[in-house]
Design an enzyme around this catalytic site. Structure first.
Site, PDB file in Angstrom:
ATOM      1  N   ARG A 102     -22.812 103.758   0.220  1.00 44.16           N
ATOM      2  CA  ARG A 102     -23.075 105.200   0.354  1.00 44.16           C
ATOM      3  C   ARG A 102     -24.389 105.470  -0.365  1.00 44.16           C
ATOM      4  NH1 ARG A 102     -19.146 110.314  -0.402  1.00 44.16           N
ATOM      5  NH2 ARG A 102     -18.650 109.542   1.671  1.00 44.16           N
ATOM      6  N   HIS A 129     -22.631 109.594   9.187  1.00 45.48           N
ATOM      7  CA  HIS A 129     -21.358 109.315   8.505  1.00 45.48           C
ATOM      8  C   HIS A 129     -20.383 108.736   9.540  1.00 45.48           C
ATOM      9  CE1 HIS A 129     -18.436 109.303   5.479  1.00 45.48           C
ATOM     10  NE2 HIS A 129     -18.239 110.584   5.260  1.00 45.48           N
ATOM     11  N   GLN A 132     -16.432 108.497   9.076  1.00 48.22           N
ATOM     12  CA  GLN A 132     -15.731 109.785   9.145  1.00 48.22           C
ATOM     13  C   GLN A 132     -15.492 110.192  10.597  1.00 48.22           C
ATOM     14  OE1 GLN A 132     -14.693 111.839   6.355  1.00 48.22           O
ATOM     15  NE2 GLN A 132     -13.466 112.599   8.059  1.00 48.22           N
ATOM     16  N   ASP A 221     -18.491 121.623   8.007  1.00 45.56           N
ATOM     17  CA  ASP A 221     -18.763 120.807   6.817  1.00 45.56           C
ATOM     18  C   ASP A 221     -19.417 121.725   5.781  1.00 45.56           C
ATOM     19  OD1 ASP A 221     -19.223 118.635   5.122  1.00 45.56           O
ATOM     20  OD2 ASP A 221     -20.780 117.722   6.356  1.00 45.56           O
ATOM     21  N   CYS A 261     -14.373 117.236   7.093  1.00 50.66           N
ATOM     22  CA  CYS A 261     -14.357 115.903   6.476  1.00 50.66           C
ATOM     23  C   CYS A 261     -13.967 115.967   5.004  1.00 50.66           C
ATOM     24  CB  CYS A 261     -15.707 115.225   6.655  1.00 50.66           C
ATOM     25  SG  CYS A 261     -17.083 116.045   5.843  1.00 50.66           S
ATOM     26  N   ARG A 289      -8.897 108.025   7.433  1.00 51.88           N
ATOM     27  CA  ARG A 289     -10.064 107.234   6.999  1.00 51.88           C
ATOM     28  C   ARG A 289      -9.610 105.815   6.650  1.00 51.88           C
ATOM     29  NH1 ARG A 289     -14.622 109.511   4.680  1.00 51.88           N
ATOM     30  NH2 ARG A 289     -15.334 107.354   4.546  1.00 51.88           N
TER      31      ARG A 289
HETATM   32  N1  NVA Z   1     -22.280 116.325   4.745  1.00 48.68           N
HETATM   33  C1  NVA Z   1     -21.580 116.026   3.505  1.00 48.68           C
HETATM   34  C2  NVA Z   1     -20.390 115.179   3.774  1.00 48.68           C
HETATM   35  C3  NVA Z   1     -19.581 114.822   2.559  1.00 48.68           C
HETATM   36  C4  NVA Z   1     -18.468 113.867   2.865  1.00 48.68           C
HETATM   37  C5  NVA Z   1     -22.548 115.335   2.540  1.00 48.68           C
HETATM   38  O1  NVA Z   1     -23.356 114.529   2.999  1.00 48.68           O
HETATM   39  O2  NVA Z   1     -22.487 115.634   1.350  1.00 48.68           O
HETATM   40  N1   CP Z   2     -15.261 112.861   3.636  1.00 50.10           N
HETATM   41  C1   CP Z   2     -15.749 112.048   2.683  1.00 50.10           C
HETATM   42  O1   CP Z   2     -16.554 111.134   2.944  1.00 50.10           O
HETATM   43  O2   CP Z   2     -15.276 112.306   1.434  1.00 50.10           O
HETATM   44  P1   CP Z   2     -15.788 111.709   0.040  1.00 50.10           P
HETATM   45  O3   CP Z   2     -17.171 112.273  -0.194  1.00 50.10           O
HETATM   46  O4   CP Z   2     -14.801 112.194  -0.958  1.00 50.10           O
HETATM   47  O5   CP Z   2     -15.843 110.216   0.150  1.00 50.10           O
END
Ligand code: NVA
Ligand code: CP
Length: 307
Positions: A102, A129, A132, A221, A261, A289
């Protein structure tokens, strides 16, 4: 060797297999049946951004497959002290069997993959992502059957989730209705690159209510994704009308589902009434997930499995 850096890294046929496999893996998990297909394999997880679901789903999932996990953060590793990503990739991929990352820019995970001896999975970047969206599609199918031909309404930021929804719609034959505030539109280049998307795979709406009309799934989101916190105040103002509420759900199909998500901010991108209401499947979505990622880990390491 296959990496999973974007949704487009797998074909429609591979997704059909993964969804069926995830369903089997989920059934076995619910029945407390062992499913140790990755005995003695090790997953390295690198988090350069925060996580709850991605961390727990990959970690619990890998142990349930009979494997083990190493967890690194930027701050707690030499990545936070400027060790080049290429060197990190060379080292980690000599000691582990598969890596989940990540991070911020997609270019960074691509560079890691280029220097990795083992498969690399995108656990979220600024641009995409894919894990997800795989879970979301599995969840839709579980509740409502095939997603091909259906309509998904995306209300909010043209972000990593939105880009990945568009990739999935193009590949799997459904339509996304996108409504974002002006200045936060999806970037076609990120979603489709130089490919011409399938005609009708997405439509843009200025009004989020119109985007939801007739939708089979309404999804949103956070207004501010990780890494964009400096824009928080400007985004709060720009996104004020992009809150999924009862009026939006009322113009969608009567059987429409709501997904997010997570993490969610009730009163910002969604009302408490919708996310905690009867059409919301966000807890199944979060749980799934783990099941889809177990299928993905197994597939990237072993290929298709019969039993
Ligand atoms: N769009 C959000 C998703 C978090 C799971 C982010 O990138 O922070
Ligand atoms: N939806 C998702 O990726 O959650 P986290 O940021 O908690 O991993």
């Amino acid at each position: 060797m296959k990496h999973y850096l974007q949704f487009t890294d797998l074909s429609a046929g591979e997704y059909t297999y993964l969804i069926d496999r995830a369903a089997l893996i989920k059934r076995k998990f619910k029945a407390y049946e062992k499913h140790h297909t990755l005995n003695d394999r090790t997953l390295a997880m690198i988090f350069e951004k925060a996580s709850t679901r991605t961390r727990v789903s990959f970690e619990a999932g890998m142990y349930q497959l009979g494997g083990s996990v190493v967890h690194l953060t930027a701050q707690g590793s030499q990545l936070g002290r400027s060790e080049p990503i290429e060197d990190t990739a060379r080292v980690i991929s000599r000691m582990t069997d598969i890596v989940m990352i990540r991070t911020f820019e997609q270019a960074r995970i691509e560079r890691f993959a280029e220097f990795s001896r083992v498969p690399v999975i995108n656990g979220l970047t600024n641009e995409y992502h894919p894990c997800q969206i795989l879970a979301d599609i599995f969840t839709f199918i579980e509740h409502r059957g095939p997603i091909a031909g259906k309509t998904v309404a995306w209300v909010g930021d043209g972000n990593n989730m939105a880009n990945t929804w568009l990739q999935a719609a193009d590949l799997l034959g459904f339509t996304v209705h996108v409504s974002t505030p002006s200045g936060y539109e999806v970037d076609e280049q990120l979603a489709f690159g130089s490919r011409t998307p399938r005609a009708g795979c997405y439509r843009v709406f200025d009004d989020p209510l119109q985007a939801c009309r007739g939708a089979d799934l309404v999804t949103t989101d956070v207004w501010t994704s990780m890494g964009y916190e400096a824009e928080n105040e400007a985004r709060r103002q720009a996104f004020a009308d992009w809150c999924v509420d009862d009026a939006m759900m009322a113009v969608a199909q009567p059987q429409a589902l709501f997904m997010h998500c997570l993490p969610a901010h009730r009163g910002e991108e969604v009302t408490a009434g919708v996310i905690d209401g009867p059409q919301s499947v966000v807890w199944d979505e979060a749980e799934n997930r783990m099941h889809v990622q177990k299928a993905l880990l197994e597939y990237l390491l072993l290929g298709r499995q019969a039993g």
